[in-house]
Design a protein around this motif. Structure first.
Motif, PDB file in Angstrom:
ATOM      1  N   VAL A   1      61.987  52.028  72.608  1.00 35.77           N
ATOM      2  CA  VAL A   1      61.738  50.693  72.059  1.00 35.77           C
ATOM      3  C   VAL A   1      60.883  50.785  70.799  1.00 35.77           C
ATOM      4  CG1 VAL A   1      60.550  48.496  72.487  1.00 35.77           C
ATOM      5  CG2 VAL A   1      62.083  49.443  74.211  1.00 35.77           C
ATOM      6  N   VAL A   2      59.830  51.586  70.827  1.00 37.43           N
ATOM      7  CA  VAL A   2      58.968  51.756  69.655  1.00 37.43           C
ATOM      8  C   VAL A   2      59.754  52.404  68.521  1.00 37.43           C
ATOM      9  CG1 VAL A   2      56.953  53.000  68.762  1.00 37.43           C
ATOM     10  CG2 VAL A   2      56.821  51.800  70.954  1.00 37.43           C
ATOM     11  N   TRP A   3      60.511  53.448  68.818  1.00 41.00           N
ATOM     12  CA  TRP A   3      61.320  54.112  67.795  1.00 41.00           C
ATOM     13  C   TRP A   3      62.333  53.142  67.196  1.00 41.00           C
ATOM     14  CZ3 TRP A   3      66.635  54.730  67.897  1.00 41.00           C
ATOM     15  CH2 TRP A   3      67.167  55.460  66.828  1.00 41.00           C
ATOM     16  N   PHE A   4      63.006  52.367  68.026  1.00 42.80           N
ATOM     17  CA  PHE A   4      64.006  51.409  67.552  1.00 42.80           C
ATOM     18  C   PHE A   4      63.369  50.366  66.649  1.00 42.80           C
ATOM     19  CE2 PHE A   4      66.647  47.579  67.968  1.00 42.80           C
ATOM     20  CZ  PHE A   4      67.854  48.099  67.535  1.00 42.80           C
ATOM     21  N   HIS A   5      62.190  49.876  67.025  1.00 44.64           N
ATOM     22  CA  HIS A   5      61.486  48.887  66.211  1.00 44.64           C
ATOM     23  C   HIS A   5      61.204  49.439  64.811  1.00 44.64           C
ATOM     24  CE1 HIS A   5      58.652  45.857  64.899  1.00 44.64           C
ATOM     25  NE2 HIS A   5      57.777  46.819  64.668  1.00 44.64           N
ATOM     26  N   TYR A   6      60.647  50.624  64.740  1.00 46.70           N
ATOM     27  CA  TYR A   6      60.324  51.206  63.446  1.00 46.70           C
ATOM     28  C   TYR A   6      61.559  51.620  62.666  1.00 46.70           C
ATOM     29  CZ  TYR A   6      55.437  50.928  64.498  1.00 46.70           C
ATOM     30  OH  TYR A   6      54.189  50.450  64.782  1.00 46.70           O
ATOM     31  N   ALA A   7      62.595  52.070  63.349  1.00 45.60           N
ATOM     32  CA  ALA A   7      63.826  52.457  62.655  1.00 45.60           C
ATOM     33  C   ALA A   7      64.494  51.250  62.016  1.00 45.60           C
ATOM     34  CB  ALA A   7      64.783  53.130  63.631  1.00 45.60           C
ATOM     35  N   THR A   8      64.560  50.123  62.711  1.00 43.15           N
ATOM     36  CA  THR A   8      65.188  48.932  62.141  1.00 43.15           C
ATOM     37  C   THR A   8      64.303  48.304  61.082  1.00 43.15           C
ATOM     38  OG1 THR A   8      64.332  47.537  63.931  1.00 43.15           O
ATOM     39  CG2 THR A   8      66.569  48.407  64.170  1.00 43.15           C
ATOM     40  N   GLN A   9      63.002  48.407  61.227  1.00 44.55           N
ATOM     41  CA  GLN A   9      62.068  47.872  60.232  1.00 44.55           C
ATOM     42  C   GLN A   9      62.302  48.573  58.897  1.00 44.55           C
ATOM     43  OE1 GLN A   9      57.950  47.755  61.422  1.00 44.55           O
ATOM     44  NE2 GLN A   9      57.307  48.433  59.423  1.00 44.55           N
ATOM     45  N   ASP A  10      62.301  49.882  58.896  1.00 39.92           N
ATOM     46  CA  ASP A  10      62.521  50.636  57.662  1.00 39.92           C
ATOM     47  C   ASP A  10      63.916  50.389  57.114  1.00 39.92           C
ATOM     48  OD1 ASP A  10      59.972  51.618  57.837  1.00 39.92           O
ATOM     49  OD2 ASP A  10      60.574  53.515  58.724  1.00 39.92           O
ATOM     50  N   HIS A  11      64.883  50.215  57.991  1.00 40.49           N
ATOM     51  CA  HIS A  11      66.256  49.975  57.566  1.00 40.49           C
ATOM     52  C   HIS A  11      66.350  48.703  56.732  1.00 40.49           C
ATOM     53  CE1 HIS A  11      70.575  49.963  57.557  1.00 40.49           C
ATOM     54  NE2 HIS A  11      70.565  48.742  58.057  1.00 40.49           N
ATOM     55  N   GLN A  12      65.734  47.616  57.166  1.00 46.14           N
ATOM     56  CA  GLN A  12      65.790  46.351  56.426  1.00 46.14           C
ATOM     57  C   GLN A  12      65.148  46.509  55.054  1.00 46.14           C
ATOM     58  OE1 GLN A  12      67.322  43.207  57.541  1.00 46.14           O
ATOM     59  NE2 GLN A  12      67.252  43.291  55.330  1.00 46.14           N
ATOM     60  N   ILE A  13      64.038  47.211  54.988  1.00 47.94           N
ATOM     61  CA  ILE A  13      63.363  47.461  53.716  1.00 47.94           C
ATOM     62  C   ILE A  13      64.311  48.201  52.765  1.00 47.94           C
ATOM     63  CG2 ILE A  13      61.507  48.794  52.630  1.00 47.94           C
ATOM     64  CD1 ILE A  13      59.831  48.180  55.180  1.00 47.94           C
ATOM     65  N   GLU A  14      64.981  49.229  53.274  1.00 49.10           N
ATOM     66  CA  GLU A  14      65.906  50.015  52.460  1.00 49.10           C
ATOM     67  C   GLU A  14      67.117  49.200  52.035  1.00 49.10           C
ATOM     68  OE1 GLU A  14      66.744  53.306  55.001  1.00 49.10           O
ATOM     69  OE2 GLU A  14      64.739  54.144  54.792  1.00 49.10           O
ATOM     70  N   VAL A  15      67.635  48.353  52.933  1.00 45.27           N
ATOM     71  CA  VAL A  15      68.809  47.534  52.614  1.00 45.27           C
ATOM     72  C   VAL A  15      68.483  46.548  51.502  1.00 45.27           C
ATOM     73  CG1 VAL A  15      70.345  45.739  53.521  1.00 45.27           C
ATOM     74  CG2 VAL A  15      69.927  47.811  54.848  1.00 45.27           C
ATOM     75  N   TRP A  16      67.347  45.863  51.592  1.00 41.51           N
ATOM     76  CA  TRP A  16      66.971  44.918  50.536  1.00 41.51           C
ATOM     77  C   TRP A  16      66.766  45.633  49.211  1.00 41.51           C
ATOM     78  CZ3 TRP A  16      63.073  41.747  53.901  1.00 41.51           C
ATOM     79  CH2 TRP A  16      63.783  40.778  54.632  1.00 41.51           C
ATOM     80  N   GLN A  17      66.185  46.821  49.254  1.00 40.98           N
ATOM     81  CA  GLN A  17      65.981  47.586  48.030  1.00 40.98           C
ATOM     82  C   GLN A  17      67.336  47.975  47.433  1.00 40.98           C
ATOM     83  OE1 GLN A  17      63.450  48.337  46.033  1.00 40.98           O
ATOM     84  NE2 GLN A  17      64.760  49.565  44.741  1.00 40.98           N
ATOM     85  N   ALA A  18      68.247  48.477  48.257  1.00 47.26           N
ATOM     86  CA  ALA A  18      69.551  48.925  47.759  1.00 47.26           C
ATOM     87  C   ALA A  18      70.419  47.765  47.280  1.00 47.26           C
ATOM     88  CB  ALA A  18      70.280  49.703  48.854  1.00 47.26           C
ATOM     89  N   ASN A  19      70.464  46.686  48.033  1.00 47.71           N
ATOM     90  CA  ASN A  19      71.345  45.561  47.699  1.00 47.71           C
ATOM     91  C   ASN A  19      70.824  44.695  46.564  1.00 47.71           C
ATOM     92  OD1 ASN A  19      73.295  46.199  49.577  1.00 47.71           O
ATOM     93  ND2 ASN A  19      72.505  44.817  51.128  1.00 47.71           N
ATOM     94  N   TRP A  20      69.513  44.489  46.517  1.00 48.72           N
ATOM     95  CA  TRP A  20      68.964  43.475  45.612  1.00 48.72           C
ATOM     96  C   TRP A  20      67.824  43.966  44.715  1.00 48.72           C
ATOM     97  CZ3 TRP A  20      72.433  39.904  45.923  1.00 48.72           C
ATOM     98  CH2 TRP A  20      73.045  39.622  47.130  1.00 48.72           C
ATOM     99  N   ALA A  21      67.449  45.223  44.796  1.00 48.54           N
ATOM    100  CA  ALA A  21      66.273  45.726  44.082  1.00 48.54           C
ATOM    101  C   ALA A  21      65.061  44.862  44.438  1.00 48.54           C
ATOM    102  CB  ALA A  21      66.502  45.747  42.570  1.00 48.54           C
ATOM    103  N   PHE A  22      64.976  44.503  45.705  1.00 52.08           N
ATOM    104  CA  PHE A  22      63.907  43.664  46.236  1.00 52.08           C
ATOM    105  C   PHE A  22      63.028  44.542  47.102  1.00 52.08           C
ATOM    106  CE2 PHE A  22      62.724  40.401  49.629  1.00 52.08           C
ATOM    107  CZ  PHE A  22      61.707  39.831  48.870  1.00 52.08           C
TER     108      PHE A  22
END
Length: 160
Positions: free
Chosen positions: A21-42
């Motif tokens: 659960v802890v690993w999944f939380h941190y893995a998805t957290q970083d994923h959203q950060i990376e997706v916004w950066q890649a898609n929108w330079a946000f």
């Protein structure tokens, strides 16, 4: 002996679930950060809490997310991006209404559900809001509204 063995395996199972659960939380957290950066330079810092209000699954999902940050993270978020000042209470509302209408149009079968979700999770409205928009050539758009006072970020994304 058998009881001790069962308790040991049960404790190990609980521990492994907690680690997952802890690993999944941190893995998805970083994923959203990376997706916004890649898609929108946000660029966004790690959040304290994320609420997905709406997400239409797919390669690039249409979504509405509310993110809560610490005071330090809000300042970092302000520095990392070029924000526009709302200036007056209703200035951001036109952008929000446009995104919500587009989402309801694109997902007409879920229009009533979306309407309720938007009503249950409204974007703050005051003159101190900051916002930014991004768009792509295909018509895909992103709206981010930062309510620094309440340490919340509202992000709506629509992909075509």
């Amino acid at each position: 002996m058998f009881k001790k063995l069962v308790l040991t395996f049960a404790g190990l199972a609980v521990f492994l679930v907690a680690v997952f659960v802890v690993w999944f939380h941190y893995a998805t957290q970083d994923h959203q950060i990376e997706v916004w950066q890649a898609n929108w330079a946000f660029e966004t810092p790690p959040e304290q809490r994320k609420t997905t209000v709406f997400e239409h699954a797919g390669r690039d999902p249409d979504q509405y997310i509310i993110v809560e940050y610490s005071a330090e993270a809000v300042e970092e978020l302000r520095r990392r991006n070029a924000w526009h000042s709302a200036g007056v209470p209703g200035a951001v509302q036109a952008h929000v209404d446009s995104f919500q209408s587009l989402m309801k149009e694109l997902h007409s079968q879920e229009s009533q559900v979306l309407e309720e979700q938007f009503r249950s999770h409204p974007v703050s409205s005051h003159e101190r809001l900051l916002y930014l928009t991004r768009s792509k050539e295909d018509g895909s758009r992103m709206l981010a509204v930062l309510d620094a006072e309440n340490r919340r970020l509202y992000v709506m994304e629509v992909f075509f």
